[in-house]
Design a protein around this motif. Structure first.
Motif, PDB file in Angstrom:
ATOM      1  N   VAL A   1      13.159 -17.917  61.897  1.00 17.19           N
ATOM      2  CA  VAL A   1      13.536 -16.630  61.300  1.00 17.19           C
ATOM      3  C   VAL A   1      13.965 -15.668  62.410  1.00 17.19           C
ATOM      4  O   VAL A   1      15.025 -15.039  62.345  1.00 17.19           O
ATOM      5  CB  VAL A   1      12.349 -16.019  60.508  1.00 17.19           C
ATOM      6  N   PHE A   2      13.124 -15.608  63.442  1.00 18.97           N
ATOM      7  CA  PHE A   2      13.410 -14.706  64.547  1.00 18.97           C
ATOM      8  C   PHE A   2      14.716 -15.085  65.241  1.00 18.97           C
ATOM      9  O   PHE A   2      15.547 -14.238  65.562  1.00 18.97           O
ATOM     10  CB  PHE A   2      12.245 -14.749  65.549  1.00 18.97           C
ATOM     11  N   LEU A   3      14.878 -16.406  65.435  1.00 16.93           N
ATOM     12  CA  LEU A   3      16.077 -16.907  66.113  1.00 16.93           C
ATOM     13  C   LEU A   3      17.332 -16.532  65.335  1.00 16.93           C
ATOM     14  O   LEU A   3      18.332 -16.080  65.906  1.00 16.93           O
ATOM     15  CB  LEU A   3      15.972 -18.428  66.264  1.00 16.93           C
ATOM     16  N   GLU A   4      17.261 -16.711  64.021  1.00 16.86           N
ATOM     17  CA  GLU A   4      18.463 -16.445  63.230  1.00 16.86           C
ATOM     18  C   GLU A   4      18.761 -14.942  63.148  1.00 16.86           C
ATOM     19  O   GLU A   4      19.921 -14.526  63.172  1.00 16.86           O
ATOM     20  CB  GLU A   4      18.297 -17.021  61.819  1.00 16.86           C
ATOM     21  N   ILE A   5      17.685 -14.138  63.075  1.00 21.18           N
ATOM     22  CA  ILE A   5      17.916 -12.696  62.936  1.00 21.18           C
ATOM     23  C   ILE A   5      18.345 -12.055  64.263  1.00 21.18           C
ATOM     24  O   ILE A   5      19.236 -11.213  64.296  1.00 21.18           O
ATOM     25  CB  ILE A   5      16.643 -11.995  62.400  1.00 21.18           C
ATOM     26  N   THR A   6      17.686 -12.475  65.360  1.00 23.38           N
ATOM     27  CA  THR A   6      17.944 -11.788  66.635  1.00 23.38           C
ATOM     28  C   THR A   6      18.824 -12.589  67.585  1.00 23.38           C
ATOM     29  O   THR A   6      19.309 -12.061  68.579  1.00 23.38           O
ATOM     30  CB  THR A   6      16.620 -11.496  67.379  1.00 23.38           C
ATOM     31  N   GLY A   7      18.986 -13.871  67.310  1.00 25.33           N
ATOM     32  CA  GLY A   7      19.792 -14.709  68.196  1.00 25.33           C
ATOM     33  C   GLY A   7      19.045 -15.164  69.423  1.00 25.33           C
ATOM     34  O   GLY A   7      19.630 -15.691  70.364  1.00 25.33           O
ATOM     35  N   LYS A   8      17.722 -14.961  69.461  1.00 29.37           N
ATOM     36  CA  LYS A   8      16.958 -15.442  70.626  1.00 29.37           C
ATOM     37  C   LYS A   8      15.602 -15.970  70.184  1.00 29.37           C
ATOM     38  O   LYS A   8      15.141 -15.680  69.072  1.00 29.37           O
ATOM     39  CB  LYS A   8      16.779 -14.325  71.657  1.00 29.37           C
ATOM     40  N   GLN A   9      15.004 -16.765  71.076  1.00 27.83           N
ATOM     41  CA  GLN A   9      13.699 -17.340  70.768  1.00 27.83           C
ATOM     42  C   GLN A   9      12.629 -16.251  70.794  1.00 27.83           C
ATOM     43  O   GLN A   9      12.725 -15.277  71.545  1.00 27.83           O
ATOM     44  CB  GLN A   9      13.342 -18.416  71.803  1.00 27.83           C
TER      45      GLN A   9
END
Lengths: 381, 310
Positions: free
Chosen positions: B299-307
């Motif tokens: 979720v975080f990766l998709e929303i912010t583009g980072k791990q």
């Protein structure tokens, strides 16, 4: 609430080994060092009685005035200057001088003459005595030849009254001492080390500097109440340390603090309050880390103690004479002076003045701390 | 509402630590503040608690404005800090007793609460120990006991499991759930997504001082296109088959190594059936099959583009 904070503060202060070392063990070590290093200074400053031989010839026996003058300074007692040995001839006196049994001898011919083997303090004193006698004697002879009537106003004994112009004059029943001021300045230093207790109390309320500060800041109690109760606990432990050091200096090292015990206790209490308040104010007023605040407290304490005569005896008097304002704003100098007043002066006016200024200092510093801590929020944590 | 934060802005010079941050927490929730280090979680907590000055916004706790002298609010808050907040010179019992005593003046009641807190964190055998004698995990437990002994209605735990061994971590997480069952509302900040998934009823994902998503873990996962990850045990797979698997509908990525085929899908139906159907059709024998739903990290990766742990 009070007992919770107060008791835990006492427990944590007693168990804080570094704080106990600096406020208790370290001063005891320094006091012991002072005792070893300064123990003989007062003794060294006292003049020894000078061994003098007098050639007991006719001229001496006939010189009534000189006889009396020598008797006067050879009387046993506190003011005895010479210990006289009478010899029958100059050769006997020379032998004593060669053997080192005497510092010099006096032989009277027309005038008394001094024979010495070497130069030194004792020889200078003997010479000054003879010079002084001869000046006085000449003056009286002049008056007798020029204005004989004036002799009625001069006692013959004047010739015999040869006294030192630098006689030690005490303002009290206690003797002035160069060494006690070191111990008073040391006690002033211990008082100022109460600043570490003040630092600890305020630090534990500053959420930008300690995690405990965050917890304490979130407690449902006025922050100043916590600090005040905590300071009181720290002050109690520090005062106990101060009394232990004081007891050691008085009863073990035998340093004289006079006999005004209640005022000595009062001085310790006020001095401790000033020390604790100083630490609290410095901690509340600065935004640096605990280490920097500790360094600032040590520096300020040391500068104050230096100016109070801890490192160099007499510097406090030089400062008091030349920059009196520095003496009045220096708590270490005031505490040290208060102890000295109790020891040396029978009159307590100067003591109460010192204590009054110290109380004003403590009140100002505690008020300053309270103002700085009130509703304190931080830019960053 | 237990906490209501509106448009909170906190700047450190040019850096915006909190950027119009909003937060609403209801009674009885375990609310997770999830974000990487430096995302603004602790700053948000410190502003909410009036420890930090902020530039703009309002904070209400228990429907009252929060301020440094809001003692009636503070009375019902407990905090467990990321850094250990205890006195090193006091024993375990004395520390808990001291901090509890700031809230509970009655000695008898306090003794009872301290005992309960010690029982709760399992420090009965260590009551007379100084903190320096405790292991990292035990120290964390002491830190928790100091924060919760007075039985607050709102408990804020700021990364309480950092540098804690797995066993102590499980104990801590279990304890937090028990506190919640006893009626406390919990705010739990962490950068460990597994912990947030495990115990939080609602989660806010933070990044660069902003709330990027808020909801239950299911709601958060439904916000993204990433689907499940399917892993299949295989003896062998040639490049032609791997290429054809990548062409299956909704497959975003496929890899084969160490006898394992790992295939990532976007959200879609029948992903598992489609993959296994292909393997059967090609007579490729396979062993065990694992299917993992998307994680909060996805979720975080998709929303912010980072791990999350970048």
């Amino acid at each position: 609430m009070f007992s919770n904070i107060f008791i835990n503060r006492i427990k944590s202060s007693i168990r804080a080994k570094d704080m106990i070392f600096w406020t208790w063990i370290f001063p005891i070590l320094i006091a012991t060092l002072f005792s070893f290093a300064l123990g003989d200074i007062d003794k060294a400053e006292q003049l020894d009685i000078i061994n003098v031989a007098v050639v007991d010839n006719n001229a001496y026996r006939q010189n009534e005035y000189f006889n009396k003058a020598l008797d006067e300074v050879s009387k046993s007692g506190d003011n005895q200057l010479f210990s006289l040995t009478y010899v029958s001839s100059a050769s006997q006196a020379d032998t004593l001088l060669e053997n080192g049994d005497i510092d010099g001898y006096i032989i009277v011919d027309k005038q008394p003459e001094l024979i010495v083997k070497e130069n030194g303090l004792n020889q200078t004193i003997m010479k000054n005595f003879l010079d002084s006698y001869q000046q006085t004697y000449s003056s009286i002879m002049n008056i007798a030849s020029n204005n004989p009537q004036a002799l009625n106003h001069i006692s013959v004994n004047s010739v015999n009254e040869i006294e030192s112009f630098t006689e030690e004059i005490s303002l009290s029943s206690n003797k002035p001492s160069a060494t006690v001021t070191y111990f008073y300045a040391l006690l002033a230093m211990v008082c100022l080390y109460g600043a570490f207790q003040g630092l600890s109390s305020v630090l534990h309320m500053q959420s930008n500097l300690s995690s405990v500060g965050i917890r304490n800041s979130l407690a449902p109690i006025n922050k100043l109440r916590i600090v005040l109760y905590d300071l009181f606990g720290g002050f109690t432990v520090h005062l106990a340390c101060l009394f232990i050091v004081l007891g050691y200096i008085i009863f073990v090292l035998g340093i004289d603090f006079g006999n005004k015990a209640l005022f000595i206790v009062l001085t310790c209490i006020i001095g401790s309050i000033v020390g604790v308040a100083m630490g609290a104010l410095i901690t509340a007023a600065t935004k640096w880390s605990e280490i920097v605040k500790t360094a600032i407290i040590i520096c300020i304490s040391m500068v104050f103690c230096f100016m109070a005569g801890l490192m160099i005896s007499g510097i406090n008097y030089i400062i008091a004479q030349n920059i009196p304002i520095l003496a009045w704003i220096n708590p270490a100098a005031l505490i040290s002076d208060a102890f000295y007043c109790l020891y040396f002066y029978d009159d307590l006016n100067r003591y109460f003045l010192d204590i009054g200024v110290l109380i004003i200092m403590a009140v100002v510093m505690l008020l300053g701390t309270a103002i700085l801590l009130r509703r304190q929020k931080y830019e960053s944590i | 509402m237990v906490i209501n934060v509106q448009n909170l802005v906190k700047r450190y010079g040019d850096l915006v630590a909190l950027d119009h941050f909003n937060l609403q927490i209801n009674e009885g929730e375990i609310f997770g503040l999830l974000g990487p280090n430096g995302s603004g979680k602790t700053t948000a907590i410190n502003c909410i608690l009036s420890l930090l000055k902020y530039d703009k916004g309002t904070v209400e706790i228990f429907n009252k404005p929060m301020s440094p002298d809001a003692y009636d609010i503070k009375r019902n808050i407990g905090i467990v800090l990321q850094n250990i907040a205890v006195f090193n010179e006091l024993t375990v019992y004395e520390n808990i007793n001291y901090f509890c005593g700031l809230y509970i003046p009655q000695k008898t009641k306090r003794q009872q609460l301290v005992k309960e807190a010690i029982d709760f964190v399992g420090l009965n055998d260590y009551q007379k120990f100084l903190p320096k004698k405790l292991s990292g995990g035990l120290l964390r437990r002491l830190n928790i006991a100091c924060g919760i002994a007075h039985k607050p209605k709102l408990i804020i735990l700021d990364e309480p499991t950092v540098a804690v061994d797995p066993q102590s971590r499980n104990n801590i997480l279990e304890g937090i759930q028990n506190l919640n069952k006893d009626g406390a509302t919990i705010i739990y900040t962490t950068h460990y997504m597994e912990e947030a998934e495990h115990i939080c009823s609602r989660i806010m994902i933070m990044d660069n001082g902003k709330a990027v998503a808020t909801g239950t873990k299911e709601q958060l996962k439904s916000m993204i296109n990433t689907g499940e990850k399917i892993t299949v045990e295989l003896y062998q797979l040639d490049n032609k088959n791997l290429y054809e698997i990548k062409q299956i509908k909704d497959v975003t990525q496929a890899d084969f190594s160490e006898n394992r085929l790992t295939v990532h899908f976007i959200k879609g139906r029948h992903n598992l059936i489609n993959l296994l159907g292909y393997l059967q059709n090609k007579d490729i024998p396979f062993g065990r099959v694992y299917s993992e739903p998307p994680t909060l990290n996805d979720v975080f990766l998709e929303i912010t583009g980072k791990q999350l742990r970048d």
